[in-house]
Design an enzyme around this catalytic site. Sequence first.
Site, mmCIF file in Angstrom:
data_model
loop_
_atom_site.group_PDB
_atom_site.id
_atom_site.type_symbol
_atom_site.label_atom_id
_atom_site.label_comp_id
_atom_site.label_asym_id
_atom_site.label_seq_id
_atom_site.Cartn_x
_atom_site.Cartn_y
_atom_site.Cartn_z
ATOM 1 N N LYS A 1 -10.171 -0.202 10.675
ATOM 2 C CA LYS A 1 -10.327 -1.400 9.833
ATOM 3 C C LYS A 1 -10.647 -2.617 10.682
ATOM 4 C CE LYS A 1 -6.961 0.166 6.425
ATOM 5 N NZ LYS A 1 -7.688 0.427 5.195
ATOM 6 N N ASP B 1 3.201 -4.637 8.263
ATOM 7 C CA ASP B 1 1.991 -3.837 8.122
ATOM 8 C C ASP B 1 0.805 -4.784 8.308
ATOM 9 O OD1 ASP B 1 -0.240 -2.528 7.246
ATOM 10 O OD2 ASP B 1 0.628 -1.796 5.369
ATOM 11 N N GLN C 1 -4.308 -5.125 7.303
ATOM 12 C CA GLN C 1 -5.316 -6.024 6.736
ATOM 13 C C GLN C 1 -5.315 -7.401 7.393
ATOM 14 O OE1 GLN C 1 -7.632 -5.109 4.743
ATOM 15 N NE2 GLN C 1 -6.866 -3.156 4.005
ATOM 16 N N CYS D 1 -4.885 2.463 -3.507
ATOM 17 C CA CYS D 1 -3.642 2.996 -2.908
ATOM 18 C C CYS D 1 -2.469 2.054 -3.151
ATOM 19 C CB CYS D 1 -3.795 3.249 -1.409
ATOM 20 S SG CYS D 1 -4.989 4.507 -1.025
ATOM 21 N N HIS E 1 0.875 -1.184 0.000
ATOM 22 C CA HIS E 1 0.000 0.000 0.000
ATOM 23 C C HIS E 1 0.909 1.231 0.000
ATOM 24 C CE1 HIS E 1 -2.704 2.950 1.948
ATOM 25 N NE2 HIS E 1 -3.716 2.163 1.617
HETATM 26 N N1 PMP Z 1 -1.558 -0.687 4.726
HETATM 27 C C1 PMP Z 1 -2.524 -1.443 4.199
HETATM 28 C C2 PMP Z 1 -2.204 -2.848 3.764
HETATM 29 C C3 PMP Z 1 -3.811 -0.918 4.059
HETATM 30 O O1 PMP Z 1 -4.779 -1.670 3.520
HETATM 31 C C4 PMP Z 1 -4.072 0.402 4.490
HETATM 32 C C5 PMP Z 1 -5.451 1.025 4.337
HETATM 33 N N2 PMP Z 1 -6.084 0.777 3.116
HETATM 34 C C6 PMP Z 1 -3.036 1.142 5.051
HETATM 35 C C7 PMP Z 1 -1.798 0.562 5.149
HETATM 36 C C8 PMP Z 1 -3.245 2.534 5.537
HETATM 37 O O2 PMP Z 1 -4.101 2.543 6.635
HETATM 38 P P1 PMP Z 1 -4.661 3.918 7.217
HETATM 39 O O3 PMP Z 1 -5.238 4.654 6.050
HETATM 40 O O4 PMP Z 1 -5.708 3.479 8.200
HETATM 41 O O5 PMP Z 1 -3.522 4.626 7.850
#
Ligand code: PMP
Length: 406
Positions: free
Chosen positions: A226, A200, A203, A364, A123
Amino acid sequence: MSYNVYKVREDFPILKQTVYGHPLVYLDNAATTQKPQHVIDTVNKCMSASNSSIHRGVHYLSEIITEEYENTRKKVQEFIHARHLHEIVFTSGTTSSVNGIAFSFGERYIGPGDEIIISAMEHHANIVPWQMMCQRKNAVLKVIPITDEGELVIEDIGKLITRKTRLLSITHISNVLGTINPVEKIIPIAHRHNVPVLIDAAQSVQHIPIDVEKMDCDFLVFSGHKMYGPTGIGVLYAKERWLEELPPFQGGGEMIDIVTFEKTTYNQPPLKFEAGTTNFIGAIGLGAAIDYISSLGLDGIGKHEHELLEYATGKISELGEIKIYGTSKKKSAVISFLIGNIHQLDAGMIMDKMGVAVRTGTHCAQPLMRRFGIEGNIRASFGLYNTREEIDVLCTAIQKVKEMFR
Ligand code: PMP
């Protein structure tokens, strides 16, 4: 007790509504999840009964809210099985946790020519902060490739690591492909070369049990919103050693010990990394989300979501003219796809009119889209409250898209 999804749905007031006259089918859980009544009530109660500044007052309300905040830290510690309570830092989310580490780690350890390794399925939140740090420090960003199925080429990790490698940062589960990366294999490879690892878990923490001690990661980051909790709150887990060695990434109140105009000494972790008034109400809401998930049990949730994934993969594939992106053997409940050569945005808009909320675009992850040679795709991501009937509605919506573009 068996998992009763219909009973679970009763806990989520937002799911009862209709959209354009259709029952809402919310399949955008990888972007953000809906909130159970328990989380809503907890946040409400905080604001209506115990709001006050944490850690700072000797008065009644301040003591109550501080205790609730620190209790939540304990809940997070137990949820991810961290060894120490002070290894849990509250941030505003995954993005701020990664940015914080990229800054602090960069300041402390990175020099010209040093290398950071990420993967091709990251991401933007796990790409851009490292890129910014590399630019500041004249360091180099290296990327682990992936296969057409969407799996990391594990054999390449050993080849990418050199004497200049300082950190490996990868996602546990891809938000686009659903791939569950074998962190239990990857972390030991990095550690054999003395390379620390950031995971990270944005997910994964809501889908599979996490044990940071067993995993042996150096850092692990995730977001409250999430995992059925509030927005604007997240977690940075780091092994004790790192929180002691790394400089803080923000200065201000709370993170200090003694301040003079000449010099400031810092508080002990975790407060060293919690400058200013944190989102303490969000944190307590996150604690309620953890209680909620724990009351259902991650094993039951995981089994339910896996059944949904299998059912949806089968049904969507049967529709024909569907290309699924991400066919790893170990997958989380996410299906990214394209319908023939129909533009993802057009498809998403038609599906929306049928009450089906899916995500369209690059999710993203622009470099990942480029890897597959596409501009974007459609993503259906499932949560603990989704049902087979909703997947049937998704399939009807896909059929409708196909008919309209025939
Ligand atoms: N890493 C991953 C794998 C994600 O799916 C996301 C959110 N789509 C993020 C980072 C970023 O998370 P946040 O926008 O809550 O900071």
